[in-house]
Write an enzyme that holds these catalytic residues in place. Structure first.
Site, PDB file in Angstrom:
ATOM      1  N   LYS A 187       0.661  -1.169   0.168  1.00  0.00           N
ATOM      2  CA  LYS A 187       0.058  -0.114  -0.098  1.00  0.00           C
ATOM      3  C   LYS A 187       1.002   1.379   0.139  1.00  0.00           C
ATOM      4  O   LYS A 187       0.721   2.237  -0.781  1.00  0.00           O
ATOM      5  CB  LYS A 187      -0.844  -0.076   1.336  1.00  0.00           C
ATOM      6  N   GLU A 216      10.771  -4.261   3.914  1.00  0.00           N
ATOM      7  CA  GLU A 216      10.835  -5.709   3.294  1.00  0.00           C
ATOM      8  C   GLU A 216      10.685  -5.867   1.888  1.00  0.00           C
ATOM      9  O   GLU A 216      11.318  -6.383   1.188  1.00  0.00           O
ATOM     10  CB  GLU A 216      10.135  -6.725   4.245  1.00  0.00           C
ATOM     11  N   GLY A 255      -3.989  -2.537   5.064  1.00  0.00           N
ATOM     12  CA  GLY A 255      -3.376  -3.628   4.693  1.00  0.00           C
ATOM     13  C   GLY A 255      -4.004  -5.020   4.980  1.00  0.00           C
ATOM     14  O   GLY A 255      -4.249  -5.802   4.110  1.00  0.00           O
ATOM     15  N   ARG A 256      -4.396  -5.106   6.274  1.00  0.00           N
ATOM     16  CA  ARG A 256      -5.214  -6.107   7.132  1.00  0.00           C
ATOM     17  C   ARG A 256      -6.409  -6.515   6.270  1.00  0.00           C
ATOM     18  O   ARG A 256      -7.152  -7.525   6.543  1.00  0.00           O
ATOM     19  CB  ARG A 256      -4.719  -6.312   8.287  1.00  0.00           C
ATOM     20  N   GLU A 272      -3.478  -6.841  15.249  1.00  0.00           N
ATOM     21  CA  GLU A 272      -2.947  -5.327  14.653  1.00  0.00           C
ATOM     22  C   GLU A 272      -4.034  -4.468  14.865  1.00  0.00           C
ATOM     23  O   GLU A 272      -4.046  -2.988  14.974  1.00  0.00           O
ATOM     24  CB  GLU A 272      -2.381  -5.324  13.313  1.00  0.00           C
ATOM     25  N   HIS A 299      -0.804 -33.003  17.763  1.00  0.00           N
ATOM     26  CA  HIS A 299       0.605 -33.595  18.107  1.00  0.00           C
ATOM     27  C   HIS A 299       1.549 -32.546  18.611  1.00  0.00           C
ATOM     28  O   HIS A 299       2.856 -32.953  18.500  1.00  0.00           O
ATOM     29  CB  HIS A 299       0.960 -34.495  16.924  1.00  0.00           C
ATOM     30  N   LYS A 338      10.428   0.283  13.776  1.00  0.00           N
ATOM     31  CA  LYS A 338      10.915   0.571  12.391  1.00  0.00           C
ATOM     32  C   LYS A 338      12.067   1.606  12.632  1.00  0.00           C
ATOM     33  O   LYS A 338      13.094   1.683  12.084  1.00  0.00           O
ATOM     34  CB  LYS A 338       9.856   1.044  11.742  1.00  0.00           C
TER      35      LYS A 338
HETATM   36  O1  F6P Z   1       4.111  -2.511   9.621  1.00  0.00           O
HETATM   37  C1  F6P Z   1       2.859  -2.789   9.616  1.00  0.00           C
HETATM   38  C2  F6P Z   1       2.164  -2.672   8.201  1.00  0.00           C
HETATM   39  O2  F6P Z   1       2.011  -1.318   7.929  1.00  0.00           O
HETATM   40  C3  F6P Z   1       0.752  -3.364   8.192  1.00  0.00           C
HETATM   41  O3  F6P Z   1      -0.259  -2.666   8.737  1.00  0.00           O
HETATM   42  C4  F6P Z   1       0.723  -3.479   6.645  1.00  0.00           C
HETATM   43  O4  F6P Z   1      -0.036  -4.881   6.452  1.00  0.00           O
HETATM   44  C5  F6P Z   1       2.113  -4.046   6.476  1.00  0.00           C
HETATM   45  O5  F6P Z   1       2.969  -3.342   7.301  1.00  0.00           O
HETATM   46  C6  F6P Z   1       2.597  -3.985   4.906  1.00  0.00           C
HETATM   47  O6  F6P Z   1       2.348  -2.310   4.385  1.00  0.00           O
HETATM   48  P1  F6P Z   1       2.403  -2.120   3.056  1.00  0.00           P
HETATM   49  O7  F6P Z   1       1.236  -2.717   2.384  1.00  0.00           O
HETATM   50  O8  F6P Z   1       2.297  -0.584   3.057  1.00  0.00           O
HETATM   51  O9  F6P Z   1       3.804  -2.584   2.518  1.00  0.00           O
END
Ligand code: F6P
Length: 566
Positions: free
Chosen positions: A217, A223, A278-279, A364, A395, A523
């Site tokens: 988003k 990452e 995002g979620r 979250e 298990h 972060k």
């Molecule tokens: O760091 C948490 C977060 O912002 C989540 O809320 C989100 O789903 C994820 O990182 C990824 O964010 P983005 O879609 O902006 O890469």
């Protein structure tokens, strides 16, 4: 208890407090009843505490509750302002008040194009255009016309994203694997910044037949941008021209400028929106991999199922309303029994990632304590969500569930009619699912253990020695969700059910379920620590003013072992 909930009117607030107190008194009355006793008092509990919507049934008879509990809990939800909050959510009002924005995942699955205004701007035309873009993409995949820069057919899509830009699509791809079209490319995911994730996901791939989807988003998540750049370099080993490399990328983002700057062509960028967290973003182009796998029409069924559950949530009376019931049962245990741990146990290999998906959704969304008026919540908020697919978990950690000392609640999720024909497997699977919730509820008493052992020929003396080890206290509450079938439609309904459950709990606790400030501190510190790492590798001492001594210890230990010092 001094409990003030800010979004409700003074009258509703008084009602809310009165109901909370009644629930506390009611809890005192029933808290010491063993779940067995609820059944000995009322053998009809299953029928009284079972509700369904279309092909999803929810059995909540194995809980410490009576009709009075349900009545009090649903009235509490009402007094918390649920009906108004629900209206605000669906109508695109700024329910995410800390970021002054709407949370409009429901609009993405709305069937009609009735306008929804966000700050006076109708978002439905953009949503319709985005759906058309997804349909066109799906057709290109199915017809085999989605090709790499050298004209070879794309056979693998690697989805790069994290958090909500990963967990939803991954769940959908796994859960709907039986619906994969013959034309479907293979799908892989990269989420972690750990280079092993990238290396393992790409080591046997051909760059000319691989397409990367950068799903973010913000297009600023470390990452995802790191893995995206590595993907670019990986492709550059096989093609020199940046225009060729760019043809092996798609992006899904609300930050179009950043994606363009990365080098992704405008026509390969799918939209995200500020009002889509995002979620909650799986109903958007974030689900490109599943659309590539099952086709847009089947994906539209997922949306239709979610929309149907949204409508149920909006319209069903609170005492028959599945999300409201699940939410208020969780509030009951979290706040009155002080049991914050909730297990999600899908007895379904296809739903094996559901616990991971829901863990982010709930933790979250509701893992925060500051309320609308900035006062801290005086009661516990959020639930600790974990779990894994049955029967694997049996298990592994079920020993602690049956004989450990911790209190917890659980949702068992089962699918009644499998998509495969190994019916004997499925019957055993369901037997285990039903057995576990019964075992957790009834346990085994000393007398029952005695009788079992004596019947097996164990001597009375030996029986008394073994007895304490063989006891099961039971009394662990759970719900059992039963899906007739795991269709795209029912999966969509299940996702909406849990999203709305989370929403209801957030409303009762008076918190904003749609921001996530709690992820920022780590972060920010990581950026500073990155600078300390560079400084150490350059042979400079650490700045003790800005580096915490605890972290300095770790950094010195790391620097001595750093593999690429030059
Ligand atoms: O760091 C948490 C977060 O912002 C989540 O809320 C989100 O789903 C994820 O990182 C990824 O964010 P983005 O879609 O902006 O890469």
């Amino acid at each position: 208890m001094a409990f003030t909930l800010s979004p409700v009117t003074p009258v509703a607030r008084d009602t809310f407090h009165a109901l909370w107190q009644q629930l506390e008194a009611h809890h005192q009355q029933i808290k010491s009843l063993h779940l067995r006793e609820f059944f000995s008092k009322d053998g009809e509990r299953f029928h009284k505490f079972f509700r369904s919507f279309e092909e999803i049934g929810v059995d909540f008879c194995k809980n410490h509750l009576t009709p009075e509990t349900l009545s009090l809990l649903t009235r509490l939800a009402q007094a918390a302002g649920l009906e108004e909050a629900r209206r605000m959510l669906f109508q695109g009002e700024a329910i995410n008040w800390t970021e002054k924005t709407a949370a409009l995942h429901t609009a993405l699955r709305q069937e009609t194009t009735t306008e929804i205004l966000v700050n006076g701007h109708n978002v439905m035309p953009e949503i319709v255009a985005a759906r058309q873009q997804l349909q066109a993409f799906s057709q290109r995949v199915q017809s085999g016309t989605l090709k790499g820069a050298r004209g070879e057919k794309i056979t693998t899509m690697v989805h790069i994203g994290i958090g909500g830009s990963y967990l939803g699509p991954k769940l959908l791809v796994e859960a709907l694997a039986p619906y994969a079209l013959d034309s479907a490319p293979q799908i892989r995911f990269i989420s972690n910044m750990d280079g092993d994730d990238f290396v393992q996901a790409t080591k046997d791939l051909n760059p000319h037949t691989t397409l990367f989807i950068l799903a973010s988003k913000s297009f600023a998540t470390l990452e995802t941008t790191l893995n995206g750049r590595t993907a670019w370099q990986w492709l550059a080993q096989a093609m020199d021209d940046p225009h060729e490399i760019a043809r092996h990328f798609l992006a899904v983002t609300a930050n179009r400028q950043a994606a363009l700057h990365f080098g992704i062509p405008g026509e390969a960028i799918f939209p995200g929106w500020r009002w889509l967290n995002g979620r909650y973003s799986w109903p958007s182009a974030i689900s490109l991999p599943v659309i590539a796998m099952i086709g847009y029409d089947a994906f539209a069924q997922v949306l239709a199922g979610a929309h149907a559950m949204d409508q149920h949530f909006l319209n069903a009376p609170l005492t028959d309303n599945l999300p409201v019931l699940l939410a208020m049962i969780s509030v009951w245990y979290t706040n009155f029994f002080h049991m914050p741990t909730h297990l999600v146990l899908p007895y379904s290999h296809l739903l094996r990632s559901f616990p991971d998906y829901y863990q982010q959704c709930e933790m979250e969304s509701n893992g925060k304590t500051a309320r609308r008026d900035n006062t801290p919540s005086p009661v516990a908020t959020g639930q600790i969500i974990w779990g894994q697919a049955g029967t694997n978990g049996q298990h592994s950690f079920y020993q602690l569930l049956h004989q450990g000392s911790h209190a917890f609640t659980a949702d068992f999720i089962a699918v009644l009619q499998p998509g495969h024909t190994l019916h004997h497997h499925h019957q055993e699977l369901l037997a285990n699912c039903f057995a576990q919730s019964e075992a957790l509820m009834v346990g085994r008493t000393p007398e029952e253990v005695r009788q079992k052992l004596l019947a097996r020929g164990v001597s009375p003396k030996e029986v008394e020695t073994l007895l304490p080890q063989r006891l099961f206290p039971g009394n662990h509450p759970s719900n059992t969700l039963l899906l007739d079938r795991l269709t795209p439609y029912n999966l969509g309904a299940l996702l909406s059910l849990y999203e709305m459950k989370t929403f209801v709990m957030g409303v009762v606790w008076g918190i904003n379920s749609f921001d996530q400030w709690g992820v920022e501190l780590g972060k920010e510190l990581a950026r500073g620590i990155g600078q300390h790492q560079e400084s150490l590798l350059a042979g400079n001492p650490l700045d003790s003013q800005t580096c915490h001594p605890a972290t300095a210890g770790l950094l010195h230990h790391w620097a001595k072992r750093h593999p690429v010092k030059d």
